[in-house]
Design an enzyme around this catalytic site. Structure first.
Site, PDB file in Angstrom:
ATOM      1  N   HIS A 205       0.818  -1.223   0.000  1.00  0.00           N
ATOM      2  CA  HIS A 205       0.000   0.000   0.000  1.00  0.00           C
ATOM      3  C   HIS A 205       0.851   1.272   0.000  1.00  0.00           C
ATOM      4  CE1 HIS A 205      -2.740  -3.044   1.300  1.00  0.00           C
ATOM      5  NE2 HIS A 205      -2.153  -3.162   2.472  1.00  0.00           N
TER       6      HIS A 205
ATOM      7  N   HIS B   6      10.551  -5.943   5.136  1.00  0.00           N
ATOM      8  CA  HIS B   6       9.437  -4.993   5.290  1.00  0.00           C
ATOM      9  C   HIS B   6       9.243  -4.568   6.744  1.00  0.00           C
ATOM     10  CE1 HIS B   6       5.775  -3.024   3.985  1.00  0.00           C
ATOM     11  NE2 HIS B   6       5.093  -3.628   4.945  1.00  0.00           N
TER      12      HIS B   6
ATOM     13  N   ASP C 239       1.077  -5.247  11.607  1.00  0.00           N
ATOM     14  CA  ASP C 239       0.868  -4.960  10.194  1.00  0.00           C
ATOM     15  C   ASP C 239      -0.144  -5.918   9.592  1.00  0.00           C
ATOM     16  OD1 ASP C 239       1.480  -3.441   7.989  1.00  0.00           O
ATOM     17  OD2 ASP C 239       3.199  -4.653   7.394  1.00  0.00           O
TER      18      ASP C 239
ATOM     19  N   GLY D  44      -3.661  -7.207  11.153  1.00  0.00           N
ATOM     20  CA  GLY D  44      -4.006  -6.268  10.084  1.00  0.00           C
ATOM     21  C   GLY D  44      -4.966  -6.894   9.084  1.00  0.00           C
TER      22      GLY D  44
ATOM     23  N   GLY E  72       0.326  -0.714   9.898  1.00  0.00           N
ATOM     24  CA  GLY E  72      -1.009  -0.150   9.704  1.00  0.00           C
ATOM     25  C   GLY E  72      -1.890  -0.207  10.941  1.00  0.00           C
TER      26      GLY E  72
ATOM     27  N   ASP F 245       2.165   1.750   5.336  1.00  0.00           N
ATOM     28  CA  ASP F 245       3.307   1.345   4.514  1.00  0.00           C
ATOM     29  C   ASP F 245       4.129   2.516   3.985  1.00  0.00           C
ATOM     30  OD1 ASP F 245       3.077  -1.303   4.918  1.00  0.00           O
ATOM     31  OD2 ASP F 245       2.143  -1.766   2.986  1.00  0.00           O
TER      32      ASP F 245
ATOM     33  N   ARG G 245     -10.091  12.742  19.253  1.00  0.00           N
ATOM     34  CA  ARG G 245      -8.737  12.394  18.795  1.00  0.00           C
ATOM     35  C   ARG G 245      -7.949  13.694  18.679  1.00  0.00           C
ATOM     36  NH1 ARG G 245      -8.867   9.804  13.153  1.00  0.00           N
ATOM     37  NH2 ARG G 245      -8.769  11.974  12.575  1.00  0.00           N
TER      38      ARG G 245
HETATM   39 FE   LIG Z   1       3.357  -2.864   6.108  1.00  0.00          FE
END
Ligand SMILES: [Fe+2]
Length: 565
Positions: free
Chosen positions: A26, A139, A164, A195, A304, A332, A490
């Site tokens: 992504h 990654h 992730d 994820g 993520g 990502d 938030r």
């Molecule tokens: Fe990732």
């Protein structure tokens, strides 16, 4: 454009230069690290104007961030051939057969094959690049570096947790940074993935996976965690510091929703259940890591799932760490920055912590004025753009606020922001209409750091809007537009040392209204990436009910345009 480095091309400059690239899964993005410091970073979507760079559909699994990479280099005055390395945030050498990993994706090997050829693709996209300079970074090591090396110094070891969807063969990494070096402690292999679990739920609720997960998090506040007992059986933490996710029969818990369909109580209850289980699991993983790391005081997070600000807030409140820091580009895109920092470290450069998320494009005052002239907009230069914006906000007008360099990561933090009055309950619907968002989604406040504790409880500082906070009961009716159904908000805390202009705006707004917060959402309209250039800011102003465009020190008032209101 501004923020060029000096001294390039002299042949004697010893600065080590590493370009980071995220081109897989992504949010393609590029980042440039010079002497251990991130000098530029941007998502490709801000250039290509395609949200997330590409659609999350089969066979669109990769895209080279050509435009953002070229900008990173040109803005810093770095030639391609003077790069010491290009860090690519995926290592095809670690990959295994998808069936082996328990993934039902017969075409997974295509992605791996593409990644193997990345050096040649990059050399074609960046003429002059020697493909031998491309280094593959695992990654999740890239995600880990984006947190552990970019976080403020902790004074001791920094524990790092990557949560992730997936990497080469895993979905999670727990480790610890000592003296800039990562020691991995555990990594959960696929197919088990928090994820992917959240992505599946997102899809089941009729939203776009790999994009709309935060909508599911917002929906969860409307439901009850009715299925928590079952989810505790299906999603289990292991003694080794990982977790197992069994197959979940989503349809037996709530009917699949069509995109755009009305969501029911069943859907909200399902979202609440998965969210509650996710929070418990994240907390357990973080506690395990605390023990395994020997009691590190700081936890840095990326991946993520680390964009889930409700889970982050719970972890900060109930977990063992003194500080929890989340990379603002936790998805990502942040791996471009992390991969570059990791390789710079391997080449001997000590990483400098990030000082802010404003790492994207910026324009000088002269350039902004030239853009306004070119567009023939009737602008003026007030004594203070912050005071001018505060006056419009106090009159309940919406302000398009375009200042400095654009933000890296999904959140607008006062550089490419759409601002509004927090005291009018109608503001939420008005902003969600402007942005074409679902009405159940909350809008968020920014508050001056000095006033935070009077109004909110929770994580402080919160510079990157990655935690939810409790609005104190006496303030809920005064700032209804930013108080979510569950009494939370938030919050972005604004600090005068790093964001003096936004702090001035907030102080002036409080002087006029008695309210120390302002509504802050990203500067974009429905389905579009955030505004990046002055021209895009003017286009948004021209096509949305916005009363003031604050473009650097210049102001354009709606009334001055003639026609309409
Ligand atoms: Fe990732």
């Amino acid at each position: 454009m501004i923020y060029r480095l000096g001294g390039e091309g002299e042949g004697t400059d010893p600065a080590m230069r590493v370009l980071g690239i995220n081109a897989i899964f992504h949010d393609p993005a590029a980042a440039l690290v010079v002497d251990g410091q991130v000098v530029a970073a941007a998502e490709e979507e801000r250039f290509s104007r395609r949200k997330h760079g590409k659609r999350p559909v089969p066979f669109s699994a990769w895209e080279l961030p050509e435009l953002s990479a070229a900008w990173c280099l040109s803005s810093a005055g770095v030639d391609v051939d003077s790069l010491d390395a290009v860090a690519y945030s995926f290592d095809p050498g670690l990959c295994r057969d998808a069936a082996d990993l328990g993934l039902a994706d017969p075409w997974d090997w295509l992605r791996v094959d593409y990644a193997r050829r990345a050096p040649q693709f990059l050399a074609a996209a960046l003429p002059g690049l020697d493909p031998e300079k491309v280094r593959f970074v695992p990654h999740h090591v890239a995600h880990a570096a984006s947190a552990g090396l970019a976080a403020p110094p902790a004074g001791d070891d920094t524990a790092v947790l990557v949560l992730d969807g997936r990497g080469e063969v895993a979905s999670h990494l727990a480790g610890v940074y000592r003296d800039g070096e990562l020691s991995p402690l555990y990594s959960q292999e696929l197919p088990h993935s928090l994820g992917l679990l959240y992505e599946d739920l997102t899809r089941h609720l009729g939203f776009l996976h790999s994009s709309d997960e935060y909508k599911v998090m917002a929906l969860a506040s409307y439901g009850r965690p009715k299925h928590l007992g079952l989810l505790r059986e299906l999603v289990r933490v292991t003694d080794a510091g990982g977790f197992h996710v069994d197959r979940i029969d989503w349809a037996s818990l709530a009917k699949a929703a069509e995109p755009g369909a009305e969501l029911t109580e069943d859907h909200a209850d399902l979202a609440a259940s998965v969210q509650a289980r996710l929070e418990e699991v994240v907390l357990d993983l973080a506690r395990w890591l605390y023990d395994a790391s020997g009691g590190a005081s700081t936890l840095a997070m990326a991946g993520g799932v680390a964009l889930n600000c409700v889970a982050n807030a719970r972890l900060a409140a109930d977990g063992p760490y003194r500080d929890v820091w989340v990379q603002p580009a936790a998805g990502d895109s942040g791996t471009a920055l992390g991969a570059a920092l990791h390789v710079a470290g391997a080449l001997g450069d000590r990483a400098t912590p990030m000082s802010g998320a404003d790492l994207g494009r910026g324009w000088s005052v002269e350039e902004l004025e030239a853009e306004l002239r070119r567009a023939a907009l009737p602008y003026f230069r007030p004594d203070s753009i912050a005071a001018e914006a505060a006056r419009v906000l106090a009159d309940n007008g919406i302000v398009a606020w375009y200042q400095g360099r654009s933000e890296y990561g999904p959140r607008a933090l006062g550089h490419r922001s759409l601002l509004a009055h927090p005291g009018d309950p109608a503001t939420t619907a008005r902003m969600n209409d402007v942005k074409g968002r679902e009405q159940f989604r909350p809008i968020a406040p920014m508050v001056r750091a000095e006033r935070f504790a009077d109004i909110f409880d929770g994580v402080f500082p919160s510079r990157y809007m990655l935690f939810v906070h409790r609005v104190k009961p006496e303030w809920r009716d005064r700032i209804p537009a930013v108080t979510h159904v569950d009494g939370t908000a938030r919050v972005q805390t604004v600090h005068t040392d790093t964001e003096p202009l936004v702090a001035e705006l907030l102080a002036e707004f409080e002087r006029l209204t008695g309210l120390p917060v302002v509504v802050n959402t990203s500067l974009n309209t429905a389905g579009r990436p955030m505004v990046d250039t002055p021209r895009e800011a003017m286009e948004l102003f021209g096509s949305a009910p916005v009363e003031l465009l604050a473009l650097g020190p210049f102001a354009v008032r709606r009334g001055a345009l003639g026609g309409g209101r």
